[in-house]
Design a protein around this motif. Structure first.
Motif, PDB file in Angstrom:
ATOM      1  N   UNK A 108       0.844  -1.205   0.000  1.00  0.00           N
ATOM      2  CA  UNK A 108       0.000   0.000   0.000  1.00  0.00           C
ATOM      3  C   UNK A 108       0.875   1.249   0.000  1.00  0.00           C
ATOM      4  N   UNK A 109       1.859   1.262   0.870  1.00  0.00           N
ATOM      5  CA  UNK A 109       2.747   2.430   0.939  1.00  0.00           C
ATOM      6  C   UNK A 109       3.552   2.592  -0.345  1.00  0.00           C
ATOM      7  N   UNK A 110       3.855   1.451  -0.984  1.00  0.00           N
ATOM      8  CA  UNK A 110       4.627   1.522  -2.216  1.00  0.00           C
ATOM      9  C   UNK A 110       3.776   1.955  -3.401  1.00  0.00           C
ATOM     10  N   UNK A 111       2.603   1.334  -3.558  1.00  0.00           N
ATOM     11  CA  UNK A 111       1.792   1.588  -4.746  1.00  0.00           C
ATOM     12  C   UNK A 111       0.990   2.880  -4.650  1.00  0.00           C
ATOM     13  N   UNK A 112       0.490   3.176  -3.472  1.00  0.00           N
ATOM     14  CA  UNK A 112      -0.382   4.345  -3.327  1.00  0.00           C
ATOM     15  C   UNK A 112       0.414   5.602  -2.993  1.00  0.00           C
ATOM     16  N   UNK A 113       1.379   5.467  -2.075  1.00  0.00           N
ATOM     17  CA  UNK A 113       2.112   6.650  -1.616  1.00  0.00           C
ATOM     18  C   UNK A 113       3.509   6.765  -2.219  1.00  0.00           C
ATOM     19  N   UNK A 171       9.416   4.136  -1.865  1.00  0.00           N
ATOM     20  CA  UNK A 171      10.298   3.107  -2.400  1.00  0.00           C
ATOM     21  C   UNK A 171      11.063   2.361  -1.311  1.00  0.00           C
ATOM     22  N   UNK A 172      11.076   2.908  -0.091  1.00  0.00           N
ATOM     23  CA  UNK A 172      11.739   2.202   1.003  1.00  0.00           C
ATOM     24  C   UNK A 172      11.023   0.900   1.357  1.00  0.00           C
ATOM     25  N   UNK A 173       9.772   0.806   0.947  1.00  0.00           N
ATOM     26  CA  UNK A 173       8.989  -0.397   1.255  1.00  0.00           C
ATOM     27  C   UNK A 173       9.198  -1.507   0.234  1.00  0.00           C
ATOM     28  N   UNK A 174      10.005  -1.233  -0.794  1.00  0.00           N
ATOM     29  CA  UNK A 174      10.261  -2.251  -1.818  1.00  0.00           C
ATOM     30  C   UNK A 174      10.892  -3.499  -1.199  1.00  0.00           C
ATOM     31  N   UNK A 175      11.976  -3.309  -0.458  1.00  0.00           N
ATOM     32  CA  UNK A 175      12.663  -4.452   0.158  1.00  0.00           C
ATOM     33  C   UNK A 175      11.794  -5.119   1.222  1.00  0.00           C
ATOM     34  N   UNK A 199       3.179 -13.625  -8.093  1.00  0.00           N
ATOM     35  CA  UNK A 199       3.274 -13.192  -9.488  1.00  0.00           C
ATOM     36  C   UNK A 199       2.834 -11.743  -9.653  1.00  0.00           C
ATOM     37  N   UNK A 200       1.720 -11.398  -9.024  1.00  0.00           N
ATOM     38  CA  UNK A 200       1.222 -10.023  -9.142  1.00  0.00           C
ATOM     39  C   UNK A 200       2.183  -9.045  -8.481  1.00  0.00           C
ATOM     40  N   UNK A 201       2.704  -9.428  -7.326  1.00  0.00           N
ATOM     41  CA  UNK A 201       3.638  -8.543  -6.622  1.00  0.00           C
ATOM     42  C   UNK A 201       4.927  -8.359  -7.410  1.00  0.00           C
ATOM     43  N   UNK A 202       5.493  -9.463  -7.909  1.00  0.00           N
ATOM     44  CA  UNK A 202       6.727  -9.362  -8.697  1.00  0.00           C
ATOM     45  C   UNK A 202       6.509  -8.544  -9.961  1.00  0.00           C
ATOM     46  N   UNK A 203       5.360  -8.724 -10.581  1.00  0.00           N
ATOM     47  CA  UNK A 203       5.061  -7.969 -11.798  1.00  0.00           C
ATOM     48  C   UNK A 203       4.984  -6.470 -11.510  1.00  0.00           C
ATOM     49  N   UNK A 204       4.368  -6.128 -10.392  1.00  0.00           N
ATOM     50  CA  UNK A 204       4.258  -4.705 -10.049  1.00  0.00           C
ATOM     51  C   UNK A 204       5.623  -4.127  -9.682  1.00  0.00           C
ATOM     52  N   UNK A 205       6.401  -4.888  -8.897  1.00  0.00           N
ATOM     53  CA  UNK A 205       7.716  -4.392  -8.499  1.00  0.00           C
ATOM     54  C   UNK A 205       8.648  -4.251  -9.699  1.00  0.00           C
ATOM     55  N   UNK A 206       8.481  -5.137 -10.689  1.00  0.00           N
ATOM     56  CA  UNK A 206       9.370  -5.098 -11.848  1.00  0.00           C
ATOM     57  C   UNK A 206       8.986  -4.010 -12.842  1.00  0.00           C
ATOM     58  N   UNK A 207       7.687  -3.743 -12.979  1.00  0.00           N
ATOM     59  CA  UNK A 207       7.250  -2.806 -14.016  1.00  0.00           C
ATOM     60  C   UNK A 207       6.558  -1.578 -13.431  1.00  0.00           C
ATOM     61  N   UNK A 208       5.484  -1.802 -12.708  1.00  0.00           N
ATOM     62  CA  UNK A 208       4.733  -0.661 -12.183  1.00  0.00           C
ATOM     63  C   UNK A 208       5.529   0.145 -11.184  1.00  0.00           C
ATOM     64  N   UNK A 209       6.242  -0.541 -10.276  1.00  0.00           N
ATOM     65  CA  UNK A 209       7.012   0.161  -9.259  1.00  0.00           C
ATOM     66  C   UNK A 209       8.179   0.913  -9.851  1.00  0.00           C
TER      67      UNK A 209
END
Length: 262
Positions: free
Chosen positions: A66-71, A74-78, A116-126
Motif C-alpha cells: 500500500x505504501x509503495x503503490x499508493x504513496x 520506495x523504502x517499502x520495496x525491500x 506473481x502479481x507482486x513481482x510484476x508490479x515491483x518489476x514494471x509498475x514500481x
C-alpha cells in the motif's frame, strides 16, 4: 504349605495378581492416551503458530505494498519482498509438517498468485512509478491497481490461511476417536478385574465360612458343652485339613481326660 494356608494364600495371591495385571494394562493405555493427547495439542498449537506467522507476513506485505503503490514509498520495496519470502518460507514449513497436504493446495495457489502479481508490479509498475516526478505523491493509478487487482488476491490469501487454520482440525478427528477408544481400553481392564475380584472375594468368604469359621464355631460350642455339662463332643460337618486335625486332637484330649478320671 498345608491345605488351609494354601487355599487362603492362593485366594489372596489371585487378587494381588489381578490388581497388578489390571494396573499395568491401565497404566500402558493411559500412557498411550497421554502421548496422543500431547501430540494432538502440539500439532494444533503448531498449526495455529504457522497460520499466525503467515497472516502476519501477509499483513506486513500488504501494508508495504500500500505504501509503495499508493504513496510511492520506495523504502517499502525491500520490505515487500522480504514479507513475501517470509510468507513462502512459512508455507513450505507448513507443507513439510502437514499430515494432510491437500488442505494447503488453495493456500499455495493463492500465495503463487500473490507472488506473481507482486513481482510484476515491483518489476514494471514500481519501477515506472519511481522514475516519475510524482514519485513521492499519492498515486491514483497505484491505488486503482491495488483496489482492482491486488486487494482481491490478498483477500483470497487471508481466507485461504484461515481455512487452513480451521480445516487442519478435521485431520485430528480420527486421532481424537482413537483417544476415545484408548480411554475405554484403559478403564475396561479395571472394571473386569473389579468384577473378578468381587467374585473371588465372595467365593473366598463362602469357603472360609464353610471350611473354617463354621466348623470352629461348632467345635467351640461342642467343647464348651462338654466342659460345662459333659455333653459328648460330637461335631458334624465337612471338615478338612487343619480343621479336621484340630477336631481329632480335641477328641483325643477328651478321651485322655476320660481315661485319666476313670
Amino acid at each position: 504349605m498345608t491345605g488351609l494356608r494354601k487355599r487362603v494364600t492362593v485366594g489372596f495371591l489371585s487378587i494381588v495378581c489381578l490388581l497388578f495385571f489390571s494396573g499395568m494394562v491401565s497404566f500402558l493405555e493411559l500412557s498411550h492416551l497421554s502421548r496422543d493427547t500431547g501430540e494432538i495439542l502440539k500439532a494444533n498449537k503448531r498449526n495455529i503458530e504457522l497460520a499466525k506467522e503467515m497472516l502476519d507476513a501477509a499483513h506486513e506485505q500488504n501494508i508495504a505494498l500500500i505504501r509503495l503503490s499508493v504513496f510511492g514509498d520506495r523504502l517499502c520495496d525491500s520490505l515487500c519482498r522480504k514479507s513475501m519470502e517470509r510468507l513462502e518460507n512459512t508455507l513450505l514449513v507448513a507443507q513439510s509438517e502437514a499430515l494432510e497436504k491437500s488442505f494447503l493446495d488453495s493456500l499455495a495457489f493463492a500465495t503463487t498468485e500473490l507472488r506473481l502479481v507482486t513481482d510484476n508490479y515491483l518489476a514494471f509498475g514500481g519501477a515506472a512509478r519511481a522514475d516519475s516526478p510524482a514519485a513521492l505523491r499519492p498515486d491514483s493509478l497505484g491505488g486503482r491497481w491495488y483496489s482492482e487487482e491486488y486487494q482481491a488476491l490478498y483477500g483470497r490469501l487471508t481466507a485461504a490461511i484461515k481455512s487452513y487454520m480451521t480445516s487442519t482440525q478435521s485431520s485430528l478427528v480420527p486421532r481424537a476417536e482413537q483417544m476415545k477408544k484408548n480411554a475405554y481400553r484403559a478403564v475396561t481392564p479395571v472394571l473386569i478385574s473389579l468384577a473378578v475380584m468381587i467374585a473371588i472375594v465372595l467365593m473366598l468368604f463362602y469357603f472360609m465360612s464353610i471350611y473354617c469359621v463354621t466348623p470352629i464355631e461348632r467345635m467351640n460350642k461342642g467343647l464348651g458343652d462338654w466342659l460345662s455339662f459333659r455333653v459328648p463332643f460330637a461335631v458334624k460337618g465337612d471338615l478338612k485339613d487343619e480343621v479336621l486335625e484340630l477336631k481329632e486332637k480335641i477328641e483325643s484330649l477328651i478321651n485322655i481326660s476320660k481315661q485319666t478320671k476313670s
